[in-house]
Design a protein around this motif. Sequence first.
Motif, mmCIF file in Angstrom:
data_model
loop_
_atom_site.group_PDB
_atom_site.id
_atom_site.type_symbol
_atom_site.label_atom_id
_atom_site.label_comp_id
_atom_site.label_asym_id
_atom_site.label_seq_id
_atom_site.Cartn_x
_atom_site.Cartn_y
_atom_site.Cartn_z
ATOM 1 N N UNK A 179 2.760 6.069 9.972
ATOM 2 C CA UNK A 179 2.129 7.323 9.963
ATOM 3 C C UNK A 179 3.154 8.309 9.370
ATOM 4 N N UNK A 180 4.321 8.279 9.820
ATOM 5 C CA UNK A 180 5.274 9.414 9.420
ATOM 6 C C UNK A 180 5.460 9.312 7.760
ATOM 7 N N UNK A 181 5.739 7.958 7.353
ATOM 8 C CA UNK A 181 5.907 7.715 5.986
ATOM 9 C C UNK A 181 4.600 8.196 5.209
ATOM 10 N N UNK A 182 3.540 7.975 5.662
ATOM 11 C CA UNK A 182 2.151 8.524 5.157
ATOM 12 C C UNK A 182 2.272 10.063 5.110
ATOM 13 N N UNK A 183 2.520 10.686 6.084
ATOM 14 C CA UNK A 183 2.686 12.300 5.964
ATOM 15 C C UNK A 183 3.676 12.412 4.924
ATOM 16 N N UNK A 184 4.804 12.138 4.901
ATOM 17 C CA UNK A 184 5.844 12.427 4.008
ATOM 18 C C UNK A 184 5.325 12.162 2.609
ATOM 19 N N UNK A 185 4.716 11.133 2.384
ATOM 20 C CA UNK A 185 4.101 10.824 0.959
ATOM 21 C C UNK A 185 2.934 12.009 0.436
ATOM 22 N N UNK A 186 2.211 12.326 1.542
ATOM 23 C CA UNK A 186 1.129 13.314 1.253
ATOM 24 C C UNK A 186 1.771 14.599 1.047
ATOM 25 N N UNK A 187 2.637 14.897 1.869
ATOM 26 C CA UNK A 187 3.556 16.286 1.511
ATOM 27 C C UNK A 187 4.285 16.286 0.269
ATOM 28 N N UNK A 189 -9.609 -3.324 10.281
ATOM 29 C CA UNK A 189 -8.671 -2.527 9.755
ATOM 30 C C UNK A 189 -7.602 -2.169 10.812
ATOM 31 N N UNK A 190 -6.322 -2.270 10.627
ATOM 32 C CA UNK A 190 -5.074 -2.384 11.399
ATOM 33 C C UNK A 190 -4.771 -1.093 11.731
ATOM 34 N N UNK A 191 -4.325 -0.716 13.001
ATOM 35 C CA UNK A 191 -3.866 0.987 13.103
ATOM 36 C C UNK A 191 -2.422 0.843 12.388
ATOM 37 N N UNK A 201 -1.450 4.537 -1.287
ATOM 38 C CA UNK A 201 -2.166 3.398 -1.751
ATOM 39 C C UNK A 201 -2.088 1.959 -0.904
ATOM 40 N N UNK A 202 -0.864 1.803 -0.486
ATOM 41 C CA UNK A 202 -0.637 0.619 0.261
ATOM 42 C C UNK A 202 -1.159 0.721 1.832
ATOM 43 N N UNK A 203 -0.892 1.883 2.209
ATOM 44 C CA UNK A 203 -1.093 2.086 3.595
ATOM 45 C C UNK A 203 -2.569 2.214 4.059
ATOM 46 N N UNK A 204 -3.389 2.767 2.992
ATOM 47 C CA UNK A 204 -4.694 2.693 3.180
ATOM 48 C C UNK A 204 -5.537 1.576 3.463
ATOM 49 N N UNK A 205 -4.931 0.750 2.686
ATOM 50 C CA UNK A 205 -5.241 -0.894 2.910
ATOM 51 C C UNK A 205 -5.329 -1.372 4.258
ATOM 52 N N UNK A 206 -4.449 -1.001 5.084
ATOM 53 C CA UNK A 206 -4.421 -1.412 6.410
ATOM 54 C C UNK A 206 -5.407 -0.812 7.235
#
Length: 47
Positions: free
Chosen positions: A9-17, A1-3, A42-47
């Motif tokens: 990370x910012x995009x993921x936080x904004x998406x969750x918010x 799994x890639x970091x 969904x896309x970022x969880x695959x990384x």
Amino acid sequence: MKKLSIPEKHQLKIARDTLKMSNIGARIMGGMTKKEAKEIIKRLRKK
């Protein structure tokens, strides 16, 4: 799994918010829609 990179990370936080907001709240704030937020998560969880 890639970091995740810092921007990802910012995009993921904004998406969750965004998903925590009401539909009206998300629309008022601008940016991504709830549908887009789900796709990003969904896309970022695959990384």
